[in-house]
Enzyme design. Sequence first.
Site, mmCIF file in Angstrom:
data_model
loop_
_atom_site.group_PDB
_atom_site.id
_atom_site.type_symbol
_atom_site.label_atom_id
_atom_site.label_comp_id
_atom_site.label_asym_id
_atom_site.label_seq_id
_atom_site.Cartn_x
_atom_site.Cartn_y
_atom_site.Cartn_z
ATOM 1 N N ASP A 294 0.817 -1.214 0.000
ATOM 2 C CA ASP A 294 0.000 0.000 0.000
ATOM 3 C C ASP A 294 0.854 1.269 0.000
ATOM 4 O O ASP A 294 0.317 2.369 -0.065
ATOM 5 C CB ASP A 294 -0.940 0.023 1.219
ATOM 6 C CG ASP A 294 -2.175 -0.846 1.008
ATOM 7 O OD1 ASP A 294 -2.364 -1.327 -0.120
ATOM 8 O OD2 ASP A 294 -2.936 -1.042 1.974
ATOM 9 N N SER B 134 6.338 2.245 3.256
ATOM 10 C CA SER B 134 7.748 2.654 3.277
ATOM 11 C C SER B 134 7.991 3.855 2.364
ATOM 12 O O SER B 134 8.767 4.761 2.699
ATOM 13 C CB SER B 134 8.634 1.476 2.864
ATOM 14 O OG SER B 134 8.501 0.393 3.773
ATOM 15 N N ASN C 40 -3.795 6.094 -0.490
ATOM 16 C CA ASN C 40 -2.591 6.302 -1.283
ATOM 17 C C ASN C 40 -2.771 5.812 -2.724
ATOM 18 O O ASN C 40 -3.736 5.112 -3.043
ATOM 19 C CB ASN C 40 -1.425 5.561 -0.608
ATOM 20 C CG ASN C 40 -0.078 5.938 -1.173
ATOM 21 O OD1 ASN C 40 0.104 7.047 -1.668
ATOM 22 N ND2 ASN C 40 0.861 5.009 -1.128
ATOM 23 N N SER D 175 3.390 -49.273 24.652
ATOM 24 C CA SER D 175 4.789 -49.384 25.071
ATOM 25 C C SER D 175 4.947 -50.221 26.336
ATOM 26 O O SER D 175 6.041 -50.722 26.621
ATOM 27 C CB SER D 175 5.385 -47.996 25.306
ATOM 28 O OG SER D 175 4.661 -47.301 26.316
ATOM 29 N N GLY D 176 3.879 -50.364 27.110
ATOM 30 C CA GLY D 176 3.953 -51.162 28.324
ATOM 31 C C GLY D 176 3.782 -50.370 29.601
ATOM 32 O O GLY D 176 4.070 -50.866 30.692
ATOM 33 N N LYS D 177 3.278 -49.163 29.505
ATOM 34 C CA LYS D 177 3.123 -48.298 30.692
ATOM 35 C C LYS D 177 2.199 -48.928 31.727
ATOM 36 O O LYS D 177 2.547 -49.034 32.909
ATOM 37 C CB LYS D 177 2.563 -46.930 30.275
ATOM 38 C CG LYS D 177 3.421 -46.162 29.283
ATOM 39 C CD LYS D 177 2.838 -44.806 28.948
ATOM 40 C CE LYS D 177 1.471 -44.923 28.273
ATOM 41 N NZ LYS D 177 1.515 -45.638 26.988
ATOM 42 N N SER D 178 1.010 -49.319 31.287
ATOM 43 C CA SER D 178 0.032 -49.878 32.229
ATOM 44 C C SER D 178 0.506 -51.212 32.787
ATOM 45 O O SER D 178 0.273 -51.529 33.967
ATOM 46 C CB SER D 178 -1.324 -50.059 31.529
ATOM 47 O OG SER D 178 -1.847 -48.811 31.119
ATOM 48 N N SER E 101 0.877 -38.935 27.576
ATOM 49 C CA SER E 101 1.345 -37.560 27.872
ATOM 50 C C SER E 101 2.422 -37.144 26.874
ATOM 51 O O SER E 101 3.591 -37.023 27.222
ATOM 52 C CB SER E 101 1.852 -37.446 29.309
ATOM 53 O OG SER E 101 2.742 -38.464 29.668
#
Length: 639
Positions: free
Chosen positions: A43, A46, A173, A478-481, A548
């Site tokens: 527009d 500068s 302008n 993965s085996g968390k529980s 998580s």
Amino acid sequence: MARLKKNTCPEVQARTTTTVAEWLDQQKSQDLLRFITCGSVDDGKSTLIGRLLWESQQVFDDQVSTLQIDSKRHGTQRNDIDFALLVDGLTAEREQGITIDVAYRFFSTPRRKFIVADTPGHEQYTRNMITGASTADVAVLLVNAHHGVMTQTRRHAYLASLVGVRHIILAINKMDLVAYDAQVFDAIRGAFYTLAESLAFESITAIPLSALKGDNITTRSVQTPWYLGPTLMACLETIDAHPPSESKTVFPVQWVNRPNSNFRGFSGTLASGQLTVGNEVRVTASGQTAKITRIVTANGDLAMASVGDAITLVLDREVDASRGDVLARVDQPLEMTDQFEADLVWMADEPGLTGRAYEIKLANQWAGSSLTKLKHRIDVNTQAHESCRQLELNDIAVANLALSKPVVFDTYAQSRTLGGFILVDKYTHATVAAGMIRHNLRRAQNVHRQALSICRQDRERLNGHRGKVIWFTGLSGSGKSTIANALEKELHAQGKRTYILDGDNVRQGLNKDLGFTDADRVENIRRVAEVAKLMMDAGLIVMTAFISPFRAEREMARELIGKDNFIEVFIDTPLGVCEQRDPKGLYKKARNGQLPNMTGISSPYEPPLTPALTLGQVQDGVGGVEKEVKSILNIVDEW
């Protein structure tokens, strides 16, 4: 006497010269106006600033020579001077012909001094526009006469209003491209007035311009005989745009100045109000009071300090204050809060999520913070309120925030110092949002912690062991529980009081309202962390088995629970092994496109950087995890 030589290139008439002493005296006596140029890309922002510098005789001979060379090399005006190059100094800006960063320029006329910020028009650089607008008194909002009001015009108008700019100069302008047609000017002016009806502008002055040709910049153009208003420079010189002074005295402490044992002062810049020797001041956070005995500056002591003065306060007694504290006059007390509603402008590529932890900087105060509720997002085209679950780059929204501790605050309408803030990413330290406080949430003042007779230590003494949180993280399958279950059996056999918070089990009750988007995953972990903390306070050893996936939320849980009570265990089972197991059939669904947001497939997993323990591939079945359980028990005993 040294002399400042103004531009004398053949394209303009000879300029006068001024002695340095005369120029400095003139500067000291003049009023200062801060303004920005903003609007859509291309527009002419500068070019306009370059023309203003040129017409106000602020371009010197060496700059002219460089400008002529640069215009031939980088310019867009063939053999003519490209005024935009006076402002666009970055290589990338010149190569692309756009503004990227905020460029500040200083110039003056016999009537006023100016600081102008040239802000970028591209949407991706909206954050830079906010930076420039935050200290501006006036916004020169450019509109290309050939294109009319654009989306970015609307965005910049809304943002200017949001950050407290109350005066707009609508610079229509490139009128030369539409043959200086008065009907085009009237149509654009009318369209802007319509969109500005709901914005908080006190004045709007529309001016037809051609920054390239110099029409209506400093002298009235013969091309617009139908226009009877001021030129741009005349408007800038005469507009009364300074905000009303803030009534309350605000002194944020930046540094405790103690060069030796005989001197102790509090250094900073007086943000609002006045201070005089003998005033009694209060440290807002602690409530301690003292009288000012000296106001010290680099140029000697003052009897009175005004807004903007960089000072060091010496008090008549020792008070507990440090960087981040805010001093105020005793007869003008300030408020504190740890919850408020605010306007937010999101400035990061990473989405803004409710529950995710950020750092907030308000004045010189720092605290932990999180978005507790996204009330609505604002459509800049229609200003309609839209529901949203997360914030994307350049989103403007209204949200509730909760802080880790009370801070001194005010509404942005009353105090830019105590009402404006930024949010910072805790890991990258990047600024992710700018905010303006709307109002305090009174619920923060109505909720008080109840003192209880039985505390955590009493419960731990009865249980015979300390409460802990063992946080298992890893991919699905993965085996968390499996490990958490085996560990609980061993702890139970030892007579320990335990409980497992398992991801699937929790989602059947407490978190059954949550899905698996990033925003829901963040909230899922926030709730689990709060529950785990309560159970730990009950003296239990709590095990959590959740994917998580995000480091930010695991770190939030660590801070909430306490690093001395938080044991992070990373189950580092490779994705390929987890897919082979696929105990719930989730990976198969994800690969078939039936399950979006599957961690490891279409949603990222961020492994822990410094877990307390990393376990490799876990064997299937409870019988194969004795070694892993023993490793965890050793860690628990050490902690």
